[in-house]
Design a protein around this motif. Structure first.
Motif, PDB file in Angstrom:
ATOM      1  N   GLN A  44      30.326 -31.472  -5.332  1.00 38.12           N
ATOM      2  CA  GLN A  44      29.328 -31.496  -6.401  1.00 38.12           C
ATOM      3  C   GLN A  44      28.548 -30.185  -6.446  1.00 38.12           C
ATOM      4  O   GLN A  44      28.272 -29.654  -7.534  1.00 38.12           O
ATOM      5  CB  GLN A  44      28.372 -32.671  -6.188  1.00 38.12           C
ATOM      6  CG  GLN A  44      27.289 -32.771  -7.245  1.00 38.12           C
ATOM      7  CD  GLN A  44      26.519 -34.069  -7.163  1.00 38.12           C
ATOM      8  OE1 GLN A  44      26.689 -34.958  -7.982  1.00 38.12           O
ATOM      9  NE2 GLN A  44      25.643 -34.194  -6.175  1.00 38.12           N
ATOM     10  N   VAL A  45      28.206 -29.658  -5.277  1.00 38.11           N
ATOM     11  CA  VAL A  45      27.481 -28.375  -5.219  1.00 38.11           C
ATOM     12  C   VAL A  45      28.338 -27.257  -5.797  1.00 38.11           C
ATOM     13  O   VAL A  45      27.841 -26.378  -6.519  1.00 38.11           O
ATOM     14  CB  VAL A  45      27.064 -28.061  -3.769  1.00 38.11           C
ATOM     15  CG1 VAL A  45      26.528 -26.638  -3.654  1.00 38.11           C
ATOM     16  CG2 VAL A  45      26.016 -29.054  -3.292  1.00 38.11           C
ATOM     17  N   GLU A  46      29.633 -27.271  -5.496  1.00 39.05           N
ATOM     18  CA  GLU A  46      30.551 -26.267  -6.046  1.00 39.05           C
ATOM     19  C   GLU A  46      30.569 -26.341  -7.568  1.00 39.05           C
ATOM     20  O   GLU A  46      30.505 -25.316  -8.263  1.00 39.05           O
ATOM     21  CB  GLU A  46      31.961 -26.512  -5.501  1.00 39.05           C
ATOM     22  CG  GLU A  46      32.958 -25.421  -5.820  1.00 39.05           C
ATOM     23  CD  GLU A  46      32.812 -24.195  -4.938  1.00 39.05           C
ATOM     24  OE1 GLU A  46      33.042 -23.088  -5.456  1.00 39.05           O
ATOM     25  OE2 GLU A  46      32.459 -24.335  -3.751  1.00 39.05           O
ATOM     26  N   GLU A  47      30.616 -27.549  -8.100  1.00 39.87           N
ATOM     27  CA  GLU A  47      30.608 -27.736  -9.558  1.00 39.87           C
ATOM     28  C   GLU A  47      29.304 -27.225 -10.158  1.00 39.87           C
ATOM     29  O   GLU A  47      29.300 -26.571 -11.208  1.00 39.87           O
ATOM     30  CB  GLU A  47      30.800 -29.223  -9.880  1.00 39.87           C
ATOM     31  CG  GLU A  47      30.764 -29.573 -11.359  1.00 39.87           C
ATOM     32  CD  GLU A  47      32.079 -29.309 -12.066  1.00 39.87           C
ATOM     33  OE1 GLU A  47      32.171 -29.569 -13.273  1.00 39.87           O
ATOM     34  OE2 GLU A  47      33.034 -28.833 -11.405  1.00 39.87           O
ATOM     35  N   PHE A  48      28.199 -27.527  -9.511  1.00 38.60           N
ATOM     36  CA  PHE A  48      26.891 -27.108 -10.012  1.00 38.60           C
ATOM     37  C   PHE A  48      26.807 -25.583 -10.081  1.00 38.60           C
ATOM     38  O   PHE A  48      26.310 -25.017 -11.070  1.00 38.60           O
ATOM     39  CB  PHE A  48      25.783 -27.664  -9.113  1.00 38.60           C
ATOM     40  CG  PHE A  48      24.401 -27.492  -9.655  1.00 38.60           C
ATOM     41  CD1 PHE A  48      23.871 -28.402 -10.556  1.00 38.60           C
ATOM     42  CD2 PHE A  48      23.612 -26.413  -9.266  1.00 38.60           C
ATOM     43  CE1 PHE A  48      22.581 -28.246 -11.065  1.00 38.60           C
ATOM     44  CE2 PHE A  48      22.325 -26.249  -9.768  1.00 38.60           C
ATOM     45  CZ  PHE A  48      21.822 -27.172 -10.663  1.00 38.60           C
ATOM     46  N   SER A  49      27.320 -24.908  -9.053  1.00 39.88           N
ATOM     47  CA  SER A  49      27.245 -23.446  -9.016  1.00 39.88           C
ATOM     48  C   SER A  49      28.166 -22.806 -10.041  1.00 39.88           C
ATOM     49  O   SER A  49      27.927 -21.674 -10.480  1.00 39.88           O
ATOM     50  CB  SER A  49      27.587 -22.937  -7.612  1.00 39.88           C
ATOM     51  OG  SER A  49      28.943 -23.172  -7.292  1.00 39.88           O
ATOM     52  N   GLU A  50      29.216 -23.514 -10.442  1.00 41.20           N
ATOM     53  CA  GLU A  50      30.115 -22.984 -11.471  1.00 41.20           C
ATOM     54  C   GLU A  50      29.525 -23.119 -12.872  1.00 41.20           C
ATOM     55  O   GLU A  50      29.763 -22.276 -13.739  1.00 41.20           O
ATOM     56  CB  GLU A  50      31.464 -23.701 -11.400  1.00 41.20           C
ATOM     57  CG  GLU A  50      32.289 -23.346 -10.167  1.00 41.20           C
ATOM     58  CD  GLU A  50      33.612 -24.088 -10.122  1.00 41.20           C
ATOM     59  OE1 GLU A  50      33.907 -24.836 -11.084  1.00 41.20           O
ATOM     60  OE2 GLU A  50      34.339 -23.927  -9.125  1.00 41.20           O
ATOM     61  N   ILE A  51      28.743 -24.166 -13.084  1.00 41.53           N
ATOM     62  CA  ILE A  51      28.172 -24.418 -14.406  1.00 41.53           C
ATOM     63  C   ILE A  51      26.895 -23.603 -14.642  1.00 41.53           C
ATOM     64  O   ILE A  51      26.683 -23.051 -15.721  1.00 41.53           O
ATOM     65  CB  ILE A  51      27.887 -25.923 -14.585  1.00 41.53           C
ATOM     66  CG1 ILE A  51      29.208 -26.690 -14.735  1.00 41.53           C
ATOM     67  CG2 ILE A  51      26.989 -26.181 -15.791  1.00 41.53           C
ATOM     68  CD1 ILE A  51      29.036 -28.181 -14.916  1.00 41.53           C
ATOM     69  N   TYR A  52      26.050 -23.510 -13.626  1.00 42.47           N
ATOM     70  CA  TYR A  52      24.735 -22.897 -13.805  1.00 42.47           C
ATOM     71  C   TYR A  52      24.590 -21.591 -13.023  1.00 42.47           C
ATOM     72  O   TYR A  52      25.174 -21.430 -11.957  1.00 42.47           O
ATOM     73  CB  TYR A  52      23.634 -23.856 -13.350  1.00 42.47           C
ATOM     74  CG  TYR A  52      23.522 -25.113 -14.177  1.00 42.47           C
ATOM     75  CD1 TYR A  52      23.259 -25.054 -15.538  1.00 42.47           C
ATOM     76  CD2 TYR A  52      23.663 -26.369 -13.598  1.00 42.47           C
ATOM     77  CE1 TYR A  52      23.145 -26.192 -16.300  1.00 42.47           C
ATOM     78  CE2 TYR A  52      23.547 -27.527 -14.343  1.00 42.47           C
ATOM     79  CZ  TYR A  52      23.285 -27.436 -15.699  1.00 42.47           C
ATOM     80  OH  TYR A  52      23.174 -28.575 -16.442  1.00 42.47           O
ATOM     81  N   GLN A  53      23.798 -20.695 -13.555  1.00 39.14           N
ATOM     82  CA  GLN A  53      23.387 -19.493 -12.850  1.00 39.14           C
ATOM     83  C   GLN A  53      22.155 -19.855 -12.015  1.00 39.14           C
ATOM     84  O   GLN A  53      21.147 -20.298 -12.556  1.00 39.14           O
ATOM     85  CB  GLN A  53      23.044 -18.373 -13.837  1.00 39.14           C
ATOM     86  CG  GLN A  53      24.238 -17.861 -14.630  1.00 39.14           C
ATOM     87  CD  GLN A  53      25.219 -17.106 -13.742  1.00 39.14           C
ATOM     88  OE1 GLN A  53      24.816 -16.377 -12.834  1.00 39.14           O
ATOM     89  NE2 GLN A  53      26.505 -17.277 -14.001  1.00 39.14           N
ATOM     90  N   VAL A  54      22.245 -19.678 -10.716  1.00 37.87           N
ATOM     91  CA  VAL A  54      21.145 -20.014  -9.826  1.00 37.87           C
ATOM     92  C   VAL A  54      20.725 -18.759  -9.065  1.00 37.87           C
ATOM     93  O   VAL A  54      21.580 -18.016  -8.566  1.00 37.87           O
ATOM     94  CB  VAL A  54      21.544 -21.124  -8.832  1.00 37.87           C
ATOM     95  CG1 VAL A  54      20.351 -21.532  -7.973  1.00 37.87           C
ATOM     96  CG2 VAL A  54      22.094 -22.338  -9.574  1.00 37.87           C
ATOM     97  N   TYR A  55      19.425 -18.517  -8.971  1.00 44.19           N
ATOM     98  CA  TYR A  55      18.933 -17.288  -8.361  1.00 44.19           C
ATOM     99  C   TYR A  55      17.939 -17.603  -7.242  1.00 44.19           C
ATOM    100  O   TYR A  55      17.489 -18.730  -7.070  1.00 44.19           O
ATOM    101  CB  TYR A  55      18.256 -16.407  -9.414  1.00 44.19           C
ATOM    102  CG  TYR A  55      19.146 -16.049 -10.572  1.00 44.19           C
ATOM    103  CD1 TYR A  55      20.081 -15.027 -10.461  1.00 44.19           C
ATOM    104  CD2 TYR A  55      19.058 -16.737 -11.780  1.00 44.19           C
ATOM    105  CE1 TYR A  55      20.902 -14.695 -11.524  1.00 44.19           C
ATOM    106  CE2 TYR A  55      19.879 -16.412 -12.847  1.00 44.19           C
ATOM    107  CZ  TYR A  55      20.803 -15.396 -12.717  1.00 44.19           C
ATOM    108  OH  TYR A  55      21.616 -15.078 -13.762  1.00 44.19           O
ATOM    109  N   GLY A  56      17.611 -16.574  -6.486  1.00 46.84           N
ATOM    110  CA  GLY A  56      16.567 -16.664  -5.486  1.00 46.84           C
ATOM    111  C   GLY A  56      16.904 -17.604  -4.344  1.00 46.84           C
ATOM    112  O   GLY A  56      18.058 -17.720  -3.920  1.00 46.84           O
TER     113      GLY A  56
END
Length: 310
Positions: A250-262
């Motif tokens: 699920q975390v892998e999917e989240f990182s593919e869909i959204y740009q996350v910073y910091g």
């Protein structure tokens, strides 16, 4: 999507989203509790997920009886996908979006309470509301629930490895709904966990300890909640065996869909790399921001991470 703004002097409309599947035994009681709400400015949207019982007949009865009731028929996709499909159908406006299960019973002031929570929301950032429930059996007899007076502390680090958002308690503003439907995930453990991840990463999560509904426990529940420590432990073991590697996936999917910073990006990297890098694994295990709400549960999960089982 363009969000249609309502007059700020008016009460915000509440849009209720429900997915049904063979819910004929309890659906009428739930819908009656919705239409008995003290807050009346709402509209109900239901997506039926391929029911084969009396569910569609009940939905037709409510459609004929109430102008503020709509329902759609679809193929069986499962509860999570069905809710995402419904979220793409409902109108996007400056409203409060409240989620409902087919088999619960709401307290009469539920919508009024949620409206007060969102009354001053400016809709400039994603906001997710969720909370506690009154556990009940199929006859709505209250089940004993162990309550240690423990406060819930929402955070992105918690959302990565634990879901505190029970879908039937959740509500959100249109800013969060808009973000969720921009790109629907191909894999998520459940829709409510995805809500929590997204809101914790980009906005605000409000956890309310005041229960506003009877959360009916029966054999047909898509996801239930054990009333005792033993039943909760048994359910957690079953879910772990059934959904091995679900957290990292699920975390892998989240990182593919959204740009996350910091800092949040760093937490995601801990989860993504822990199986391949002993250093990353140790960093994850010792990271105090990646945690579960219960201390004992947190220790168990850190051990499972060391064993590369999540």
């Amino acid at each position: 999507m363009n969000i249609e703004k309502m007059d700020s002097l008016e009460e915000k409309r509440i849009i209720i989203l429900m997915s049904t599947y063979n819910g004929g035994d309890y659906l009428d009681e739930q819908l009656k509790s919705i239409y008995a709400q003290t807050y009346k400015k709402f509209r109900v949207y239901v997506r039926d997920d391929g029911s084969q019982d009396l569910t569609k007949e009940i939905l037709n009865q409510y459609k004929q009886q109430y102008e503020n009731f709509e329902w759609f028929s679809g193929e069986n996709e499962g509860a999570s996908k069905s809710f995402f499909l419904l979220m793409k159908i409902v109108p996007l406006e400056d409203a409060i979006y409240v989620f409902a299960d087919q088999d619960d019973v709401w307290l009469p002031h539920k919508l009024q309470h949620i409206y007060k929570v969102f009354e001053t929301d400016d809709n400039m950032k994603p906001v997710l509301y969720c909370g506690d429930t009154i556990l009940a059996d199929d006859k709505l007899q209250i089940l004993k629930k162990e309550n240690f007076g423990k406060k819930i502390y929402p955070s992105f680090g918690n959302a990565l490895i634990e879901n505190i958002c029970i879908g039937c308690t959740s509500a959100m503003n249109s800013c969060l709904l808009s973000k969720l439907v921009e790109k629907v995930p191909q894999y998520e453990v459940m829709h409510d966990w995805w809500f929590y991840l997204t809101a914790a990463c980009y906005g605000t999560v409000i956890y309310d300890s005041e229960p506003l509904l009877y959360y009916r426990q029966h054999e047909g529940n898509a996801v239930g909640s054990g009333a005792t420590k033993r039943s909760r432990l048994a359910r957690r073991i079953r879910n772990h065996k059934k959904h091995k590697n679900q957290i990292s996936r699920q975390v892998e999917e989240f990182s593919e869909i959204y740009q996350v910073y910091g800092e949040n990006a760093g937490l995601i990297e801990c989860i993504k790399r822990y199986k391949d890098s002993p250093k990353a694994c140790w960093k994850l295990v010792t990271n105090r921001n990646i945690r579960r709400q219960c201390s004992l549960d947190n220790v168990i999960f850190k051990i499972l991470f060391l064993l590369k089982q999540l």
